[in-house]
Design a protein around this motif. Structure first.
Motif, PDB file in Angstrom:
ATOM      1  N   GLU A  22       0.878  -1.188   0.000  1.00 41.09           N
ATOM      2  CA  GLU A  22       0.000   0.000   0.000  1.00 41.09           C
ATOM      3  C   GLU A  22       0.909   1.230   0.000  1.00 41.09           C
ATOM      4  N   ARG A  23       0.624   2.129  -0.916  1.00 42.27           N
ATOM      5  CA  ARG A  23       1.456   3.332  -1.054  1.00 42.27           C
ATOM      6  C   ARG A  23       1.440   4.210   0.198  1.00 42.27           C
ATOM      7  N   ALA A  24       0.286   4.338   0.828  1.00 42.36           N
ATOM      8  CA  ALA A  24       0.201   5.162   2.053  1.00 42.36           C
ATOM      9  C   ALA A  24       1.025   4.505   3.162  1.00 42.36           C
ATOM     10  N   ASP A  74      -7.993   5.328   6.833  1.00 40.46           N
ATOM     11  CA  ASP A  74      -9.396   5.460   7.226  1.00 40.46           C
ATOM     12  C   ASP A  74      -9.995   6.554   6.342  1.00 40.46           C
ATOM     13  N   GLY A  75     -11.141   7.053   6.731  1.00 45.95           N
ATOM     14  CA  GLY A  75     -11.696   8.197   6.011  1.00 45.95           C
ATOM     15  C   GLY A  75     -12.626   7.792   4.888  1.00 45.95           C
ATOM     16  N   GLY A  76     -13.283   8.806   4.339  1.00 45.34           N
ATOM     17  CA  GLY A  76     -14.261   8.561   3.284  1.00 45.34           C
ATOM     18  C   GLY A  76     -15.663   8.685   3.829  1.00 45.34           C
ATOM     19  N   GLN A  77     -16.592   8.751   2.917  1.00 41.79           N
ATOM     20  CA  GLN A  77     -17.993   8.978   3.259  1.00 41.79           C
ATOM     21  C   GLN A  77     -18.778   7.691   3.280  1.00 41.79           C
ATOM     22  N   ASN A  78     -20.074   7.888   3.378  1.00 44.00           N
ATOM     23  CA  ASN A  78     -20.993   6.750   3.360  1.00 44.00           C
ATOM     24  C   ASN A  78     -20.947   6.074   1.997  1.00 44.00           C
TER      25      ASN A  78
HETATM   26  C1  FAD Z   1      -9.220   7.567   1.484  1.00 43.77           C
HETATM   27  C2  FAD Z   1     -10.335   7.233   0.524  1.00 43.77           C
HETATM   28  C3  FAD Z   1     -11.591   7.834   0.716  1.00 43.77           C
HETATM   29  C4  FAD Z   1     -12.630   7.528  -0.156  1.00 43.77           C
HETATM   30  N1  FAD Z   1     -13.838   8.117   0.059  1.00 43.77           N
HETATM   31  C5  FAD Z   1     -14.889   7.788  -0.717  1.00 43.77           C
HETATM   32  C6  FAD Z   1     -16.167   8.328  -0.467  1.00 43.77           C
HETATM   33  O1  FAD Z   1     -16.359   9.098   0.453  1.00 43.77           O
HETATM   34  N2  FAD Z   1     -17.203   7.988  -1.271  1.00 43.77           N
HETATM   35  C7  FAD Z   1     -17.031   7.124  -2.314  1.00 43.77           C
HETATM   36  O2  FAD Z   1     -17.992   6.830  -3.021  1.00 43.77           O
HETATM   37  N3  FAD Z   1     -15.820   6.602  -2.579  1.00 43.77           N
HETATM   38  C8  FAD Z   1     -14.746   6.910  -1.816  1.00 43.77           C
HETATM   39  N4  FAD Z   1     -13.522   6.372  -2.095  1.00 43.77           N
HETATM   40  C9  FAD Z   1     -13.399   5.473  -3.236  1.00 43.77           C
HETATM   41  C10 FAD Z   1     -13.973   4.088  -2.918  1.00 43.77           C
HETATM   42  O3  FAD Z   1     -13.272   3.488  -1.858  1.00 43.77           O
HETATM   43  C11 FAD Z   1     -13.887   3.249  -4.175  1.00 43.77           C
HETATM   44  O4  FAD Z   1     -14.665   3.860  -5.177  1.00 43.77           O
HETATM   45  C12 FAD Z   1     -14.425   1.820  -4.103  1.00 43.77           C
HETATM   46  O5  FAD Z   1     -14.703   1.391  -2.823  1.00 43.77           O
HETATM   47  C13 FAD Z   1     -13.464   0.849  -4.777  1.00 43.77           C
HETATM   48  O6  FAD Z   1     -12.353   0.645  -3.951  1.00 43.77           O
HETATM   49  P1  FAD Z   1     -10.922   0.246  -4.464  1.00 43.77           P
HETATM   50  O7  FAD Z   1     -10.318  -0.563  -3.356  1.00 43.77           O
HETATM   51  O8  FAD Z   1     -10.968  -0.344  -5.815  1.00 43.77           O
HETATM   52  O9  FAD Z   1     -10.151   1.638  -4.640  1.00 43.77           O
HETATM   53  P2  FAD Z   1      -9.783   2.771  -3.580  1.00 43.77           P
HETATM   54  O10 FAD Z   1     -10.715   2.756  -2.439  1.00 43.77           O
HETATM   55  O11 FAD Z   1      -9.611   4.021  -4.326  1.00 43.77           O
HETATM   56  O12 FAD Z   1      -8.360   2.281  -2.984  1.00 43.77           O
HETATM   57  C14 FAD Z   1      -7.152   2.254  -3.675  1.00 43.77           C
HETATM   58  C15 FAD Z   1      -6.023   2.017  -2.683  1.00 43.77           C
HETATM   59  O13 FAD Z   1      -4.793   1.864  -3.401  1.00 43.77           O
HETATM   60  C16 FAD Z   1      -3.794   2.696  -2.820  1.00 43.77           C
HETATM   61  N5  FAD Z   1      -2.852   3.040  -3.888  1.00 43.77           N
HETATM   62  C17 FAD Z   1      -3.000   3.958  -4.866  1.00 43.77           C
HETATM   63  N6  FAD Z   1      -1.936   3.927  -5.693  1.00 43.77           N
HETATM   64  C18 FAD Z   1      -1.108   2.978  -5.222  1.00 43.77           C
HETATM   65  C19 FAD Z   1       0.139   2.463  -5.670  1.00 43.77           C
HETATM   66  N7  FAD Z   1       0.748   2.943  -6.761  1.00 43.77           N
HETATM   67  N8  FAD Z   1       0.714   1.466  -4.962  1.00 43.77           N
HETATM   68  C20 FAD Z   1       0.100   0.953  -3.837  1.00 43.77           C
HETATM   69  N9  FAD Z   1      -1.077   1.404  -3.379  1.00 43.77           N
HETATM   70  C21 FAD Z   1      -1.685   2.391  -4.072  1.00 43.77           C
HETATM   71  C22 FAD Z   1      -4.585   3.877  -2.265  1.00 43.77           C
HETATM   72  O14 FAD Z   1      -3.847   4.552  -1.248  1.00 43.77           O
HETATM   73  C23 FAD Z   1      -5.812   3.179  -1.712  1.00 43.77           C
HETATM   74  O15 FAD Z   1      -5.610   2.679  -0.417  1.00 43.77           O
HETATM   75  C24 FAD Z   1     -12.428   6.632  -1.258  1.00 43.77           C
HETATM   76  C25 FAD Z   1     -11.185   6.032  -1.446  1.00 43.77           C
HETATM   77  C26 FAD Z   1     -10.123   6.330  -0.564  1.00 43.77           C
HETATM   78  C27 FAD Z   1      -8.785   5.659  -0.793  1.00 43.77           C
END
Ligand code: FAD
Length: 394
Positions: free
Chosen positions: A32-34, A39-43
């Motif tokens: 994970e890059r972070a 945490d964080g984000g909305q409903n």
């Molecule tokens: C902090 C945050 C808050 C969010 N808030 C909302 C919200 O309020 N409402 C909403 O509808 N959607 C929100 N989203 C998006 C939502 O989580 C996604 O649309 C959906 O749940 C799909 O999730 P995902 O795991 O595919 O992607 P994401 O949830 O976007 O997660 C991607 C993860 O990959 C990590 N990452 C990115 N680039 C790299 C890299 N190069 N190498 C390693 N790790 C990397 C990011 O830090 C993150 O943890 C948020 C996402 C994050 C990260």
């Protein structure tokens, strides 16, 4: 020997895939890059097959218990007077507020807790190059190490850098002409259990939603063409919001003044990820990195957990990784394409430019909120579309 899988990204999709593959006996590493779990984000809501996936993971009850407690959606005018009300208990939890309504951070945490004992997590790490031969994918990390894996799962969200490394130039994004910011602010005495949505002239909207942490989740959005704001520094993004929302009215001054003190500011310019294919040899995309539908579709978390489940099941049932990745895409494509079908007009309809437009929107919503049109309108706003058939994995 168990198969080695690398997952990049530890949010909804990455943690779900890690938990499911780890439990199936795969040797899973997550980077994970972070520097720490985010945490964080909305409903967000989880519906239909997504909820069934959580049930199969044994997490459904825990997810319900961590729900936001939101009881419905209310559109308000500048003085806070209600223009339309959709209460969840009157529309079977299938309208704008779903029955399983959970904060993104709480769902990600639940999935992370389920994955932690089944995978090795490395925070503050990312991929800098990817090479492949017939037997493995060779990954070099930002820390300098190089390792070989049987498969690489990219779950890095909409702006995925590893996607751009491996599938350079293949994403044909669909810009949705909407900029959005989410952050947490102190709760005030009159914040109740409803999602309050306010439209301001100039295609702007402001909303407040309850959570179960004693705070309130604020959202600012503006319907306009993208100008690269997603790549700006956070200070510039906040300055943009301050300027654009200065005269918006209702509770906006309170929200803008709390924005500086927030520690989970999230800002994005909405665009769908459109990839002609989701895998090449042993590298596969999942979650928003593969198909981001945008929050307008209301299906991002459902797709993320469902995609992780289908991917893990197909990898578990195939010896041939490439065949597994193709089967995963075949199963997921119809649901993803259906979910991405949100009309580009939607943000503009929900963000009128003029006061007259806002009055018309309120009139339409007010009518839609009356029985018997209420249930029909709610289904149109949030009803399930085409879904993956999970009986294949029973
Ligand atoms: C902090 C945050 C808050 C969010 N808030 C909302 C919200 O309020 N409402 C909403 O509808 N959607 C929100 N989203 C998006 C939502 O989580 C996604 O649309 C959906 O749940 C799909 O999730 P995902 O795991 O595919 O992607 P994401 O949830 O976007 O997660 C991607 C993860 O990959 C990590 N990452 C990115 N680039 C790299 C890299 N190069 N190498 C390693 N790790 C990397 C990011 O830090 C993150 O943890 C948020 C996402 C994050 C990260």
């Amino acid at each position: 020997m168990s198969r080695r899988v690398l997952i990049t990204g530890a949010s909804i999709a990455g943690n779900a895939a890690a938990a499911l593959l780890g439990r199936r006996g795969f040797d899973v590493t997550v980077v994970e890059r972070a520097t720490a779990f985010r945490d964080g984000g909305q409903n967000i809501d989880v519906r239909g097959v997504g909820r069934e996936v959580l049930r199969r993971m044994g997490l459904e009850q825990a997810a319900l218990e961590r729900g936001t407690g939101e009881e419905g959606t209310v559109w308000v005018d500048e003085d806070g007077r209600e223009a339309a009300r959709f209460a969840s208990d009157e529309i079977d939890g299938d309208g704008p507020t779903a029955e399983m309504e959970i904060l993104r951070g709480d769902l990600a945490r639940l999935l992370h807790d389920a994955a932690r004992d089944h995978a090795n997590f490395r925070f503050g790490e990312s991929v800098t190059s990817v090479g492949e031969d017939a037997h493995a994918v060779a990954v070099t990390f930002a820390s300098g190490a190089t390792e070989r894996f049987d498969a690489l799962i990219v779950a890095e969200g909409v702006g995925s850098a590893t996607r751009e490394l491996v599938f350079a130039g293949e994403n044909d994004p669909r810009w949705m002409d909407m900029t959005i910011a989410y952050f947490t602010i102190p709760r005030s005495a009159d914040d109740d259990r409803m999602w309050r949505w306010y439209n301001a002239p100039g295609k702007r909207s402001v909303s407040l939603r309850p959570d179960r942490h004693g705070t309130t989740r604020a959202m600012l959005s503006v319907a306009r063409e993208a100008a690269g704001e997603q790549d700006w520094a956070v200070d510039q993004q906040k300055a943009f919001l301050r300027e654009h929302f200065a005269d918006a009215g209702w509770q906006t001054p309170r929200i803008l003044s709390a924005m500086d003190g927030t520690d989970d500011f999230y800002f994005d310019v909405l665009r769908q990820v459109r990839m002609p294919h989701w895998s090449t040899n042993r590298v596969v995309l999942t979650g928003d990195a593969a198909w981001c539908a945008t929050p307008l579709a209301g299906i991002g978390a459902t797709l993320a957990v469902t995609g992780a489940y289908v991917l893990a099941e197909e990898l578990a049932r195939h010896d041939d990784i490439i065949a597994a990745l193709k089967a995963y895409e075949q199963q997921m494509r119809p649901m993803v394409e259906d979910g991405q079908g949100v009309p580009k007009l939607a943000p503009r309809l929900m963000h009128p430019d003029s006061r007259l437009g806002i009055r018309l929107l309120h009139g339409t919503l007010g009518l839609a909120s009356l029985a018997p049109v209420r249930n029909l309108a709610a289904k149109m706003a949030g009803g399930p579309g085409k879904e993956v058939d999970l009986s294949r994995y029973a």
